[in-house]
Design a protein around this motif. Structure first.
Motif, short mmCIF file in Angstrom:
data_model
loop_
_atom_site.label_atom_id
_atom_site.label_comp_id
_atom_site.label_asym_id
_atom_site.label_seq_id
_atom_site.Cartn_x
_atom_site.Cartn_y
_atom_site.Cartn_z
N UNK A 1 1.31 -26.00 17.71
CA UNK A 1 1.40 -25.06 16.60
C UNK A 1 2.42 -25.57 15.58
N UNK A 2 2.17 -26.72 14.97
CA UNK A 2 3.16 -27.31 14.05
C UNK A 2 3.48 -26.41 12.86
N UNK A 3 2.54 -25.53 12.51
CA UNK A 3 2.78 -24.65 11.36
C UNK A 3 3.93 -23.68 11.61
N UNK A 4 4.30 -23.46 12.88
CA UNK A 4 5.41 -22.56 13.21
C UNK A 4 6.77 -23.20 12.91
N UNK A 5 6.83 -24.52 12.86
CA UNK A 5 8.05 -25.27 12.51
C UNK A 5 9.26 -24.82 13.35
N UNK A 6 9.06 -24.80 14.65
CA UNK A 6 10.12 -24.33 15.53
C UNK A 6 11.34 -25.25 15.48
N UNK A 7 11.13 -26.56 15.39
CA UNK A 7 12.26 -27.47 15.30
C UNK A 7 13.11 -27.21 14.05
N UNK A 8 12.46 -26.72 12.99
CA UNK A 8 13.19 -26.48 11.74
C UNK A 8 13.83 -25.10 11.69
N UNK A 9 13.57 -24.27 12.72
CA UNK A 9 14.05 -22.89 12.70
C UNK A 9 15.56 -22.84 12.56
N UNK A 10 16.03 -21.91 11.76
CA UNK A 10 17.46 -21.70 11.53
C UNK A 10 18.16 -23.00 11.14
N UNK A 11 17.57 -23.68 10.17
CA UNK A 11 18.15 -24.91 9.63
C UNK A 11 18.37 -25.95 10.72
N UNK A 12 17.32 -26.19 11.51
CA UNK A 12 17.35 -27.23 12.55
C UNK A 12 18.43 -26.99 13.60
N UNK A 13 18.62 -25.73 14.00
CA UNK A 13 19.73 -25.40 14.88
C UNK A 13 19.60 -26.05 16.25
N UNK A 14 18.37 -26.25 16.74
CA UNK A 14 18.21 -26.90 18.04
C UNK A 14 18.71 -28.33 18.02
N UNK A 15 18.38 -29.05 16.97
CA UNK A 15 18.83 -30.44 16.88
C UNK A 15 20.34 -30.50 16.64
N UNK A 16 20.87 -29.53 15.88
CA UNK A 16 22.32 -29.44 15.73
C UNK A 16 22.97 -29.15 17.08
N UNK A 17 22.28 -28.35 17.90
CA UNK A 17 22.81 -28.00 19.20
C UNK A 17 23.03 -29.20 20.10
N UNK A 18 22.21 -30.22 19.95
CA UNK A 18 22.39 -31.44 20.75
C UNK A 18 23.70 -32.11 20.37
N UNK A 19 23.97 -32.23 19.08
CA UNK A 19 25.23 -32.83 18.64
C UNK A 19 26.42 -31.98 19.06
N UNK A 20 26.28 -30.65 18.97
CA UNK A 20 27.37 -29.77 19.40
C UNK A 20 27.68 -30.01 20.87
N UNK A 21 26.65 -30.11 21.69
CA UNK A 21 26.85 -30.33 23.12
C UNK A 21 27.55 -31.65 23.38
N UNK A 22 27.12 -32.70 22.72
CA UNK A 22 27.73 -34.01 22.94
C UNK A 22 29.19 -34.01 22.52
N UNK A 23 29.50 -33.22 21.50
CA UNK A 23 30.89 -33.13 21.05
C UNK A 23 31.75 -32.26 21.95
N UNK A 24 31.12 -31.52 22.85
CA UNK A 24 31.86 -30.69 23.79
C UNK A 24 31.99 -31.38 25.14
N UNK A 25 32.16 -32.71 25.10
CA UNK A 25 32.37 -33.51 26.30
C UNK A 25 33.65 -34.30 26.18
N UNK A 26 34.21 -34.67 27.35
CA UNK A 26 35.40 -35.51 27.35
C UNK A 26 35.00 -36.98 27.26
N UNK A 27 35.96 -37.86 27.44
CA UNK A 27 35.69 -39.29 27.27
C UNK A 27 34.73 -39.83 28.31
N UNK A 28 34.56 -39.11 29.42
CA UNK A 28 33.63 -39.53 30.46
C UNK A 28 32.27 -38.86 30.33
N UNK A 29 32.08 -38.09 29.28
CA UNK A 29 30.80 -37.41 29.08
C UNK A 29 30.66 -36.10 29.82
N UNK A 30 31.76 -35.58 30.40
CA UNK A 30 31.70 -34.32 31.14
C UNK A 30 31.98 -33.15 30.20
#
Length: 747
Positions: free
Chosen positions: A292-321
């Motif tokens: 259902x590409x017309x739903x544009x779920x990845x783009x929802x809320x200004x690409x918040x899901x893809x932003x969430x990946x970066x947020x998660x990676x930034x919430x890790x220590x030097x060992x990735x925990x």
């Protein structure tokens, strides 16, 4: 007659059109597509990381096929055999589906088919799970959450072999297994399904994934928008921390995508559960993107899901925990399978950020779909660049206006501060406003306890949350923040805590050598305002960067305050005397104090109290501005813990009695090192001679840091006006200081 013939022809055409529409959807179409699979086949043997991932999965699945299929009658909690077996079944089935599509080996399709029909036979008469602990019991598992896990993965397996099955076989599976399964976790369990929570996200994604495979609009609408009439009462928040129902409340997958995420991609439950929820978020979004590409779920809320990946990676220590904010198991890292999915999907369907490739290189595996191929090809082609984790401020709340989490980093994660001033975080939130933890590289210096749970270890409460998660881990005194009159923030009342959040005063990292964050909290204790300012400072006269901590308290009444520091390591020395009791007794009777043994008690030294420890081959000193009326308590976790569910970690606690307005000021100073191999000790002593509060009122707090050579530096924070262009003037110790901006620092 002629008219009848025309009607018959029209009916036949309509019938043919319906049949064509129903069958026009090709498979696979969720995380794999026909074109994507074809590209994978064309590149087999040419992309090393993908080939290695494929071979690893093949060996795993082949070993399971050799063992045969077991679908036991459910009886266990998450640590038991039946739970683990059904969990492994859905994981292996999903992987077998990918292998079938890529290798075109019929044995994988037969394996999935046989497993699904074993479940079809079982499910028709399967009662709810015999274990009664969950608020929403599943059938295959003790909670609907895990049943939803099963359906998310099995939907992918079914999609992969869909075209190998006859219509009669598909009808049997869909009518006897998949639709009843989807109905049970949704209509049958609205309290689980129809709310804002990571549990519901899994439920919504499960119903949505199978809906996409079966092309079932009713189920898809139920997944996206929730159950319209769920029979739940309007108003309130349930004991498990999800909203029950409010007038006009949104529900379903899109609401779960909207409400818990801030615009920065921070997920209000914290990184541990964001990691867990990202899989259903991303995998269903990927299915929607393909079907259902017309739903544009990845783009929802200004690409918040893809932003969430970066947020998660930034919430890790030097060992990735992941930092253990709220409920979080220590050691969980971006090496987990859900983050492999997150990194691959974010790279392929996002901006193809080459920094993500360096994380994928460390993970050393990719998804067996087009996203995984894309990542592996990028690595093969030398596109990878290091993932740079700088200081970051992540807002909390749907609109980014409910506090947040700041991470201050000096150097290459040489010293990292995690400062929490966020919202409650739904059911997995802790009562710890303005708390912090501190890391040097990947090592904890000042720790957050995390959760009290041994996940999937049956001997410990069936692998589920332990009672001590409530009586200890969530309590205020379990964290590095202020406790007043031995009470928890918000009285430990979830409904009260969920109405409030702290407010950011300033976040300023423009100077890498003086990074400052400050926030206020006015609701944790009625009548008391807390303001905590934390500065990560690199002073040339100090070997390493250090942390300055100012907890300012303004209260209309006199109270007893405790400020704990949960240090990690072996005690070395202190400049105050203390007495140890012959018999260990708890520090209190409730609110977490019942779990703390008092191992030592002393009076603070005049002006500056110091406490040093050795941890992971590094030296640390806590220097605190104190008066002789302050008490210093040496505490250790473990009281009233007959099942040994808690770690025996220690803390130094500063107690200040019969006080209204005051400030707790400390410096945590890393210094030197020790090698057990060479037995060489370097710079084991603190560089601080004294720490003095030079000025402290509602408007300004000024702190002097004098080193052992007599050189002094001064830090001043404007407690009220945080404007970057505000000009300030303050006399301190006979000298007038003038500056522009919220803080002043002189070396």
């Amino acid at each position: 007659m002629k008219k009848l013939n025309i009607s018959a022809i029209l009916l036949m055409a309509i019938s043919l059109n319906i049949s064509f529409t129903a069958q026009s959807q090709e498979h696979p179409n969720l995380i794999m597509t026909k074109s994507g699979v074809e590209k994978i086949r064309q590149n087999l043997g040419k992309v090393p990381l993908f080939d290695a991932s494929l071979e690893s999965v093949k060996q795993e699945v082949d070993a399971e096929i050799a063992l045969g299929i077991d679908t036991p009658i459910p009886k266990d909690f998450s640590g038991g055999y039946t739970h683990q077996r059904h969990k492994l079944n859905f994981i292996i089935a999903q992987k077998a589906g990918a292998l079938y599509q890529i290798l075109q080996d019929e044995k994988y399709a037969i394996y999935i088919k046989d497993m699904l029909f074993q479940y079809e036979t079982m499910y028709k008469t399967l009662p709810v799970h015999p274990q009664e602990r969950s608020y929403a019991r599943g059938k295959l598992f003790w909670q609907c959450l895990n049943d939803s896990n099963w359906l998310v993965y099995m939907s992918q397996a079914y999609d992969a072999i869909y075209e190998t099955l006859s219509k009669a076989e598909r009808d049997k599976l869909e009518n006897n297994l998949f639709r009843p399964f989807a109905d049970f976790i949704s209509i049958g369990n609205p309290k689980f399904y129809n709310r804002i929570h990571n549990h519901s996200t899994w439920g919504n994604a499960a119903v949505g994934m199978i809906a996409l495979v079966m092309d079932d609009k009713e189920l898809l609408d139920r997944a996206l928008y929730g159950i319209e009439d769920d029979g739940l009462p309007i108003g309130g928040i349930d004991n498990d921390g999800g909203t029950i129902k409010v007038e006009g409340q949104k529900k379903g997958f899109l609401a779960n995508l909207e409400d818990p995420f801030s615009p920065d991609g921070y997920y209000t439950e914290g990184p541990y559960y964001q990691r867990y929820a990202m899989y259903p978020f991303l995998i269903f979004a990927l299915g929607m993107h393909n079907v259902k590409p017309e739903m544009k779920v990845f783009e929802h809320k200004d690409n918040v899901l893809l932003k969430g990946v970066d947020a998660l990676l930034n919430l890790t220590d030097a060992d990735g925990e992941f930092f253990p904010l709220n409920d979080g198991q220590k050691g969980m890292s971006y090496y987990t399978a859900s983050l492999v999915t997150a990194v691959d999907v974010a790279y392929h369907y996002g901006s193809q950020n080459p920094q993500l490739l360096s994380i994928a290189e460390k993970q050393n595996k990719v998804l067996l779909n087009q996203a995984g191929l894309s990542v592996a090809m990028g690595i093969r082609d030398g596109k990878s660049t290091p993932y740079l984790k700088n200081s970051i401020n992540l807002t909390d709340g749907q609109n980014g206006d409910q506090g947040g989490v700041s991470v201050l980093r000096y150097g290459n994660e040489d010293l990292t501060l995690v400062f929490k001033y966020a919202a409650q975080g739904l059911s997995h939130g802790h009562y710890d406003k303005l708390s912090f933890s501190l890391f040097e590289k990947g090592n904890e210096v000042i720790q957050d306890y995390g959760l009290a749970r041994f996940v999937n270890i049956g001997q410990k409460g069936g692998g589920n949350y332990l009672p001590e998660n409530t009586t200890w881990a969530k309590t205020t005194i379990a964290h590095n923040t202020l406790s007043q009159n031995q009470q928890m923030h918000f009285g430990g009342q979830y409904k009260v805590a969920s109405q409030h959040h702290s407010e950011l005063h300033v976040y300023d990292v423009s100077n890498k050598n003086v990074q400052v964050v400050s926030a206020t909290e006015t609701n944790a204790y009625p009548g008391t305002k807390l303001q905590r300012t934390m500065a990560l400072i690199k002073n040339p006269s100090f070997e390493k960067a250090f942390l300055l901590d100012i907890m300012k308290i303004i209260s209309g009444t006199k109270n007893q305050y405790e400020m704990p520091f949960y240090y990690m390591g072996q005690v070395l020395s202190q400049n105050f005397s203390y007495e140890s009791p012959e018999v260990l007794k708890p520090l209190g009777t409730e609110n977490g104090y019942q779990h703390l043994y008092l191992e030592g008690k002393g009076q603070a030294a005049a002006n500056t109290s110091q406490f040093s420890w050795l941890g992971q081959g590094k030296y640390y000193t806590l220097s605190s501005a104190t008066s002789t009326s302050d008490e210093l308590l040496l505490t250790r976790i473990g009281a009233n813990d007959p099942e040994f569910n808690l770690r025996r970690d220690a803390a130094l606690m500063i107690r200040r009695k019969d006080t209204d307005n005051t400030s707790f000021v400390s410096v945590i100073e890393p210094h030197g090192s020790y090698s057990p191999v060479s037995e060489l000790s370097l710079n084991s002593n603190s560089n601080i001679k004294q720490l003095l509060v030079m000025h402290d009122d509602a408007n300004y707090t000024a702190v002097s840091i004098e080193d052992v050579k007599g050189a002094s530096s001064l830090f001043i924070i404007a407690n009220k006006n945080a404007s970057a262009d505000k000009q300030h003037t303050l006399p301190v110790a006979g000298k007038t200081y003038k500056w522009t901006g919220v803080y002043y620092f002189s070396e």
